[in-house]
Design an enzyme around this catalytic site. Structure first.
Site, PDB file in Angstrom:
ATOM      1  CB  ALA A  50      -0.848  -0.104   0.458  1.00  0.00           C
ATOM      2  NE  ARG A  91      -2.850  -3.861  -7.001  1.00  0.00           N
ATOM      3  CZ  ARG A  91      -1.869  -4.505  -6.544  1.00  0.00           C
ATOM      4  NH1 ARG A  91      -1.133  -4.230  -5.953  1.00  0.00           N
ATOM      5  NH2 ARG A  91      -2.738  -6.102  -5.224  1.00  0.00           N
ATOM      6  CG  ASP A 239      -3.501  -3.352   0.756  1.00  0.00           C
ATOM      7  OD1 ASP A 239      -3.255  -4.202   1.978  1.00  0.00           O
ATOM      8  OD2 ASP A 239      -2.953  -2.809  -0.199  1.00  0.00           O
ATOM      9  CG  ASN A 249      -2.726  -7.396   5.401  1.00  0.00           C
ATOM     10  OD1 ASN A 249      -2.631  -6.150   4.129  1.00  0.00           O
ATOM     11  ND2 ASN A 249      -2.262  -8.437   5.461  1.00  0.00           N
ATOM     12  CE  LYS A 250      -1.997  -9.450  -1.134  1.00  0.00           C
ATOM     13  NZ  LYS A 250      -2.425  -9.487  -2.412  1.00  0.00           N
TER      14      LYS A 250
HETATM   15  O1  MRU Z   1      -1.243  -7.070  -3.764  1.00  0.00           O
HETATM   16  P1  MRU Z   1      -0.405  -6.348  -2.757  1.00  0.00           P
HETATM   17  O2  MRU Z   1       1.229  -7.053  -2.541  1.00  0.00           O
HETATM   18  O3  MRU Z   1       0.175  -5.062  -2.490  1.00  0.00           O
HETATM   19  O4  MRU Z   1      -0.756  -6.322  -1.063  1.00  0.00           O
HETATM   20  C1  MRU Z   1       0.098  -6.001   0.087  1.00  0.00           C
HETATM   21  C2  MRU Z   1      -0.506  -6.051   1.425  1.00  0.00           C
HETATM   22  O5  MRU Z   1      -1.143  -6.715   1.268  1.00  0.00           O
HETATM   23  C3  MRU Z   1       0.304  -6.034   2.138  1.00  0.00           C
HETATM   24  O6  MRU Z   1       0.108  -6.334   3.917  1.00  0.00           O
HETATM   25  C4  MRU Z   1      -0.207  -4.001   2.716  1.00  0.00           C
HETATM   26  O7  MRU Z   1      -0.542  -3.553   1.873  1.00  0.00           O
HETATM   27  C5  MRU Z   1       0.825  -4.058   3.795  1.00  0.00           C
HETATM   28  S1  MRU Z   1       2.078  -3.109   3.376  1.00  0.00           S
HETATM   29  C6  MRU Z   1       2.911  -2.254   4.894  1.00  0.00           C
END
Ligand code: MRU
Length: 355
Positions: A50, A91, A239, A249-250
């Site tokens: 993010a 995104r 995110d 989050n992911k």
């Molecule tokens: O799809 P991504 O790799 O962009 O997803 C990232 C995540 O889910 C991270 O945990 C989140 O962005 C926090 S990053 C400090």
């Protein structure tokens, strides 16, 4: 001392990104020369995470501004808006993207009608400022997270919320770095994070560089190790955090949080204030990105399912606030996260518990 990873760098004619699709096998930088190339880099996950997406977008806007055609203030603004819209469409879930674009828009408004060179210079300076500020914010998150990490802890993390996901240092991994460099004996269990494998490819690479002990596990092993008493706490990134403390989050984070609650293991989210979206009341209102099915049908270049098999590939899930022990930010810890403690983060009121 930790080894500084240069995730993103800007110059007047280039946004330079460490290609995260190729790690850990190849350390290669991609040089974007246009804002469209930066947008493509965000969409294809050359840069991801993010805060990193936000900073890269700011750099992309400043880069795009270098190529603006001179004209009336209105003409310049219209061209500038095209750049911002293109980057905003990359995104949908990480609110840091829109936060950074808003900062660039505010800067553009301030220099509305200024000579083009001055307008461009101001945007370049603003993007650089956001990059530097992100690193400093992450270090402060580390300071607030430190008391939550006892020496000897084994910490489970999901995805990559590290230096690679930010302009540097990291959020969840920033807290772990702070603990490690404060001399606490910590070790990390990293979920591999199917389907894009950010945990296996990125978190292990980044922690190994800093000599922080890390063990890679597949996502479906988390319950086994929690049940075996091997995990002391969980720290993940986010995110987008809604006004009530629900955190996107992911994909897979929610399952980890439910498992943590069952085993009475503290589950923390580490994120900057720019990840908190107070205009989004609850997690149900957070847009969830759906990505291409081939990310699931393939592992790397290897096809593991037939090309025409139906696939669902939501990139994020939402962890309800009730599963989260605390949200660690650069101004304090909202513990437990709810409407009041989240709001207090922004006003500095003592509803924020700083442990
Ligand atoms: O799809 P991504 O790799 O962009 O997803 C990232 C995540 O889910 C991270 O945990 C989140 O962005 C926090 S990053 C400090």
């Amino acid at each position: 001392m930790e080894s500084m990873i240069k995730t993103i760098e800007f110059s007047l004619d280039c946004v330079r990104l460490l290609d995260q699709r190729k790690l850990p096998l190849v350390e290669e930088y991609v040089e974007c020369r246009t804002y469209e190339e930066v947008a493509a880099a965000i969409r294809t996950m050359i840069v991801r995470g993010a805060p990193a997406i936000g900073v890269a977008a700011a750099g992309g806007i400043a880069l795009g501004a270098q190529h603006l055609r001179a004209g009336s203030a209105e003409e310049v603004t219209a061209q500038f808006e095209t750049i911002c819209t293109t980057l905003a469409q990359t995104r949908p879930t990480a609110v840091n993207l829109f936060w950074a674009i808003d900062h660039m828009r505010a800067c553009a408004r301030q220099y509305h009608g200024a000579p083009l060179a001055q307008f461009q210079q101001a945007l370049q300076a603003e993007a650089q400022r956001l990059l530097q500020e992100d690193i400093a914010i992450n270090q402060r998150i580390g300071v607030y997270g430190l008391p939550l990490v006892p020496s000897g802890s084994t910490i489970l993390t999901h995805c990559n919320a590290g230096a690679l996901a930010t302009a540097g240092y990291g959020t969840a991994l920033g807290v772990i770095r702070a603990a490690h460099f404060a001399g606490r004996q910590v070790q990390v269990f990293a979920d591999e994070t199917r389907p894009f494998l950010q945990g296996a490819r990125l978190t292990t690479w980044e922690l190994q560089r800093d000599h922080i002990p890390v063990t890679l596990i597949t996502d479906n092993m988390a319950g086994y190790f929690m049940h075996a008493g091997k995990i002391d706490l969980v720290i993940v990134g986010a995110d987008r955090i809604a006004a009530n403390g629900d955190a996107a989050n992911k994909i897979g984070t929610y399952s980890v949080a439910v498992l943590a609650k069952e085993h009475n293991i503290p589950f923390y989210v580490a994120a900057p204030l720019s990840t908190i979206d107070r205009a989004t009341p609850t997690g149900a209102d957070i847009p969830i990105e759906q990505r291409h099915g081939d990310e699931v049908r393939l592992v790397g270049a290897q096809r593991i399912a037939s090309p025409d098999i139906e696939v669902a590939n939501p990139a994020f899930d939402v962890t309800p606030a009730r599963y989260i022990r605390g949200i660690i930010t650069e101004v304090g810890v909202a513990m437990p996260p709810n409407e009041q403690t989240i709001a207090a983060l922004f006003t500095g009121s003592d509803a924020v518990s700083i442990s």
